[in-house]
Design a protein around this motif. Structure first.
Motif, PDB file in Angstrom:
ATOM      1  N   PHE A  31       0.835  -1.197   0.000  1.00  0.00           N
ATOM      2  CA  PHE A  31       0.000   0.000   0.000  1.00  0.00           C
ATOM      3  C   PHE A  31       0.872   1.251   0.000  1.00  0.00           C
ATOM      4  CE2 PHE A  31      -2.508  -3.299   2.093  1.00  0.00           C
ATOM      5  CZ  PHE A  31      -3.704  -3.206   1.403  1.00  0.00           C
ATOM      6  N   HIS A  32       0.305   2.350  -0.483  1.00  0.00           N
ATOM      7  CA  HIS A  32       0.927   3.663  -0.381  1.00  0.00           C
ATOM      8  C   HIS A  32       0.261   4.426   0.762  1.00  0.00           C
ATOM      9  CE1 HIS A  32       3.168   3.151  -4.066  1.00  0.00           C
ATOM     10  NE2 HIS A  32       2.070   2.930  -4.763  1.00  0.00           N
ATOM     11  N   GLN A  33       1.019   5.295   1.399  1.00  0.00           N
ATOM     12  CA  GLN A  33       0.417   6.197   2.373  1.00  0.00           C
ATOM     13  C   GLN A  33      -0.202   7.369   1.623  1.00  0.00           C
ATOM     14  OE1 GLN A  33       3.641   7.121   5.127  1.00  0.00           O
ATOM     15  NE2 GLN A  33       2.843   5.650   6.589  1.00  0.00           N
ATOM     16  N   VAL A  34      -1.489   7.604   1.874  1.00  0.00           N
ATOM     17  CA  VAL A  34      -2.210   8.659   1.151  1.00  0.00           C
ATOM     18  C   VAL A  34      -2.984   9.527   2.135  1.00  0.00           C
ATOM     19  CG1 VAL A  34      -2.433   7.251  -0.947  1.00  0.00           C
ATOM     20  CG2 VAL A  34      -4.229   7.154   0.788  1.00  0.00           C
ATOM     21  N   HIS A  35      -3.368  10.704   1.646  1.00  0.00           N
ATOM     22  CA  HIS A  35      -4.201  11.618   2.417  1.00  0.00           C
ATOM     23  C   HIS A  35      -5.624  11.073   2.429  1.00  0.00           C
ATOM     24  CE1 HIS A  35      -5.654  16.022   3.120  1.00  0.00           C
ATOM     25  NE2 HIS A  35      -5.748  15.260   4.191  1.00  0.00           N
ATOM     26  N   ARG A  36      -6.205  10.886   3.609  1.00  0.00           N
ATOM     27  CA  ARG A  36      -7.514  10.269   3.726  1.00  0.00           C
ATOM     28  C   ARG A  36      -8.593  11.039   2.965  1.00  0.00           C
ATOM     29  NH1 ARG A  36      -9.165   6.710   7.527  1.00  0.00           N
ATOM     30  NH2 ARG A  36      -7.384   7.240   8.849  1.00  0.00           N
ATOM     31  N   GLU A  37      -8.497  12.370   2.920  1.00  0.00           N
ATOM     32  CA  GLU A  37      -9.561  13.181   2.331  1.00  0.00           C
ATOM     33  C   GLU A  37      -9.563  13.157   0.810  1.00  0.00           C
ATOM     34  OE1 GLU A  37      -9.433  17.092   3.906  1.00  0.00           O
ATOM     35  OE2 GLU A  37      -9.774  16.466   5.988  1.00  0.00           O
ATOM     36  N   ASP A  38      -8.394  13.247   0.172  1.00  0.00           N
ATOM     37  CA  ASP A  38      -8.372  13.340  -1.292  1.00  0.00           C
ATOM     38  C   ASP A  38      -7.537  12.254  -1.969  1.00  0.00           C
ATOM     39  OD1 ASP A  38      -5.783  14.107  -0.720  1.00  0.00           O
ATOM     40  OD2 ASP A  38      -6.173  16.237  -1.015  1.00  0.00           O
ATOM     41  N   GLY A  39      -6.928  11.330  -1.197  1.00  0.00           N
ATOM     42  CA  GLY A  39      -6.171  10.237  -1.790  1.00  0.00           C
ATOM     43  C   GLY A  39      -4.795  10.617  -2.303  1.00  0.00           C
ATOM     44  N   GLY A  40      -4.328  11.823  -2.032  1.00  0.00           N
ATOM     45  CA  GLY A  40      -3.017  12.248  -2.495  1.00  0.00           C
ATOM     46  C   GLY A  40      -1.889  11.496  -1.805  1.00  0.00           C
ATOM     47  N   ARG A  41      -0.828  11.151  -2.572  1.00  0.00           N
ATOM     48  CA  ARG A  41       0.318  10.437  -2.014  1.00  0.00           C
ATOM     49  C   ARG A  41       1.041  11.296  -0.988  1.00  0.00           C
ATOM     50  NH1 ARG A  41       2.837   6.573  -5.275  1.00  0.00           N
ATOM     51  NH2 ARG A  41       4.460   6.559  -3.674  1.00  0.00           N
ATOM     52  N   ILE A  42       1.526  10.650   0.069  1.00  0.00           N
ATOM     53  CA  ILE A  42       2.308  11.316   1.106  1.00  0.00           C
ATOM     54  C   ILE A  42       3.783  11.201   0.731  1.00  0.00           C
ATOM     55  CG2 ILE A  42       2.872  11.417   3.557  1.00  0.00           C
ATOM     56  CD1 ILE A  42      -0.034  12.088   2.876  1.00  0.00           C
ATOM     57  N   ARG A  43       4.451  12.310   0.607  1.00  0.00           N
ATOM     58  CA  ARG A  43       5.866  12.332   0.254  1.00  0.00           C
ATOM     59  C   ARG A  43       6.699  12.791   1.453  1.00  0.00           C
ATOM     60  NH1 ARG A  43       6.164   9.402  -4.390  1.00  0.00           N
ATOM     61  NH2 ARG A  43       4.692  10.172  -5.954  1.00  0.00           N
ATOM     62  N   TYR A  44       7.901  12.231   1.543  1.00  0.00           N
ATOM     63  CA  TYR A  44       8.816  12.608   2.613  1.00  0.00           C
ATOM     64  C   TYR A  44      10.047  13.284   2.010  1.00  0.00           C
ATOM     65  CZ  TYR A  44       5.985   9.645   5.620  1.00  0.00           C
ATOM     66  OH  TYR A  44       4.943   9.091   6.320  1.00  0.00           O
ATOM     67  N   LYS A  45      10.448  14.379   2.608  1.00  0.00           N
ATOM     68  CA  LYS A  45      11.618  15.105   2.138  1.00  0.00           C
ATOM     69  C   LYS A  45      12.829  14.746   2.983  1.00  0.00           C
ATOM     70  CE  LYS A  45       9.102  19.139   0.359  1.00  0.00           C
ATOM     71  NZ  LYS A  45       8.965  20.614   0.421  1.00  0.00           N
TER      72      LYS A  45
END
Length: 333
Positions: A31-45
């Motif tokens: 699975f990918h980590q995503v934003h619950r509200e809009d499904g956007g991928r979570i990126r780490y810097k």
């Protein structure tokens, strides 16, 4: 498959050019980590803890923490000077009986394929290993790390199994190992009998990953927009306190029954485990018997029609009686 490494198997004066392939693959659903509200991928810097700036891969080095907040930084040049003489070779050290290698040492498996004109010496080594019933202990450098490994034959192909080093195996340190506990001979005999009753041949294809299958069903249902049907859970009977011998005896009888063998001591008294199992079966039977009662309201329609018919007949009789009274002439006195 795609080769991940090229080199040569070297034993004595013989050198066999080979390609290395991963022999296994994980089937886990990722699975990918995503934003619950809009499904956007979570990126780490990648940010520096000191200056707070984002750091590119080119500016990243390896650091070894020596404690006290001090760090030793190692560069690519430092690693290049390390004595990895086997960087492109699989050096055979010795040949040993396979049973002498503890399975806990095995790490990852790779297939070896002969390259170019190395097919004949490859087959020679394969057949020699098979005839001798031994495995080769080798050293190989993979991903900038020297590893101990075994070389054996599987389905006509040389298989390289990388191994952990002996100091990477933990020692079991549990309190019960120091306790003076004795196993009674009858208990040991019954446990051995249970093992014998459950003995069989291992066929890995008979086993499946039920959790992964259920998870894939949930994903497929969401993709298709349908409801996920969950199997009804069977209520388990409360666990009863049982003694070890009773549990072993009941387990042996259940294993024999599953194999179609006649259970010993058919008139024996029920054990706590068999009593609990019987209670569970009775509970399931009662639950199944109560299930049809929920659909009974669907059969009340004829009863309603009969009641309505009777009411209509009584009304018609009353009306007929009143009409008869009105139309009948009164007798004069």
């Amino acid at each position: 498959m795609r080769a991940i490494w090229k080199g040569a198997v070297s034993f004595g004066l013989v050198s066999i050019g080979v390609k290395l392939y991963s022999a296994t693959e994980e089937k886990d659903i990722r699975f990918h980590q995503v934003h619950r509200e809009d499904g956007g991928r979570i990126r780490y810097k990648r940010t520096c803890q000191v200056c707070g700036e984002e750091v590119s891969y080119d500016d990243i080095a390896k650091g070894y923490d020596i404690g006290g907040g001090e760090m030793v930084i190692l560069t690519d040049e430092d690693f290049a000077d390390l004595p990895l003489t086997t960087s492109h070779a699989i050096d055979v050290l010795e040949f040993v009986p396979a049973e002498q290698v503890d399975p806990i040492l095995y790490n990852k498996a790779y297939f070896l394929e002969p390259e170019g004109t190395a097919t004949k010496p490859y087959l020679l080594l394969r057949d020699a290993l098979t005839d001798s019933e031994r495995v080769a202990i080798v050293k190989v450098a993979l991903r900038q790390r020297e590893q101990l490994a075994t070389l054996r034959v599987r389905e006509g192909v040389l298989l390289l199994n990388t191994m952990l080093w002996p100091d990477e195996i933990r020692k079991p340190d549990f309190g019960f190992l120091d306790e003076d506990l004795k196993v009674r001979p009858p208990e040991l005999a019954m446990a051995t009998s249970l093992i014998d009753s459950m003995a069989g041949e291992f066929h890995p294809d008979e086993f499946t990953d039920d959790y992964r299958a259920a998870l894939q069903e949930v994903i497929d249902a969401k993709v298709e927009g349908r409801e996920v049907v969950q199997p009804e859970e069977v209520e388990e009977a409360p666990a009863a306190a049982v003694d070890l011998m009773a549990a072993l005896k009941a387990s042996v009888e259940r294993a024999r029954a599953a194999r179609g063998e006649a259970a010993t001591g058919g008139g024996a008294e029920p054990t706590p485990i068999s009593s609990a199992r019987s209670a569970q079966q009775k509970g399931a039977a009662k639950k199944a018997a109560r299930a049809p009662a929920k659909k009974a309201p669907a059969k009340k329609t004829p009863a309603k029609k009969t009641a309505a018919k009777k009411t209509a007949e009584k009304t018609a009789e009353k009306k007929a009686t009143k009409t008869a009274k009105k139309t009948t002439p009164r007798r004069s006195a």
